[in-house]
Enzyme design. Sequence first.
Site, short mmCIF file in Angstrom:
data_model
loop_
_atom_site.label_atom_id
_atom_site.label_comp_id
_atom_site.label_asym_id
_atom_site.label_seq_id
_atom_site.Cartn_x
_atom_site.Cartn_y
_atom_site.Cartn_z
N GLU A 251 48.71 29.19 75.48
CA GLU A 251 48.82 30.51 76.14
C GLU A 251 49.87 31.38 75.44
O GLU A 251 49.69 32.58 75.28
CB GLU A 251 49.17 30.35 77.63
N ASP A 334 44.72 27.74 69.77
CA ASP A 334 44.81 26.28 69.64
C ASP A 334 45.70 25.90 68.44
O ASP A 334 46.53 24.99 68.53
CB ASP A 334 43.42 25.66 69.44
#
Length: 407
Positions: A251, A334
Amino acid sequence: MLLCFAAARDAVYMLPPDKLARAIHLSHARTLAHFGGTAWTALILWMLVRMRLGEFIRNWAARFSKRAWVQGLLSAPIWLLILTALDLPASLFMEHVYRAYGISVESWGLWLSDFAKSSVLTLIVGTLAFSALYALMRWSKRRWWLWFWILAIPCEAVAVFVVPIMIDPLFDHFSPLMKSDPALVDQLERVAARGHLNISPDRMFVMDASRKVTAPNAYVTGFGASKRIVVWDTTIQEVPADEILAIYGHEQGHYVLHHIYLGMLFSFAVMLVFFWIAYRMLLWMVHRFGAGWHITSPEDWASLGLILLLVTVLGFLAEPVGNAFSRWEEHSADVYGQEVIHGLVADPQAVCARSFQRLGELWLDSPDPNPLLVFWSYNHPSVSDRVRFAAGYDPWAPGQHPKYVAR
Ligand SMILES: [Zn+2]
């Protein structure tokens, strides 16, 4: 947890047989609800257009006022209610499936109240948007699509800004993470410091998702002063501490890589093309079929059903474009997330792979989705791809270089 490690690089996303069967069923249900639901909505709208419902509603509205904008305030909500009603079967079906598989745990009363609230919001925002669209169509018959696009830019920026402050709290309860879990905030601040990010703890929130679902999630939302990171309480309940850092690192990737801002720029570009195509198609269809459907011109309120049909079909065709962009952002996050927890957790590759495995199991994600389905409707890479990438990605190995987070 079924994650298989012969070596870290060989990790594969796998589900035990009972979960695998449910994951495959769930994938089929989602496909049916999404593709079948879109086809159903388009088919019924097409029939309503051919049955000249647009003319009927416009004539009814014209009995109250000769002013076009008043007619719009009466016509638009009726069409938006029809659209909401057409969406209802697919939404009910998916909620039924999520309940049967234990992912949703909310009462039908709560579900219906959320559905009613979002329908009212759609009615208000949609009526305003169509009022503006038709006013522009009356004002500029050839350039309305361009003016509407220019108007949409500040509107979208304001919408992204206000959603976390004014809209999300209508559906869920948010509280500062600092209040409920200061120890976790300390951990997350270590990740922030590792990425040289100065994020104030009052931009970290926890959402009470557990009264509705059992599965974990976290996300970044807002724009400028409203930008924030939200962690569902299910994540804190279900996920071990090192994997929470991995999820948070992802995030934080969205946050520092300006993904909300990039997403807005991307949607402006897509909208410009979308509005132009919609303009050309609307013009052609009214010219070709308008006499039979009793639609006198594009700016005649009788055309609203046809516009909703075009938006439904073009929106469906645009899905792969938006989802490809989203998958690219998710993959970047990611990469960032795995880099930023290096040195903070014992084995970043294994921790990230395990966190994807856990998310996949709790959300019952299929290990082997059809590539066409991924291309068309996945806004994240498949869990299998994410596990495979996480297990094999080691930019700290000799000769390798991290992409985002310096050593
Ligand atoms: Zn993400």
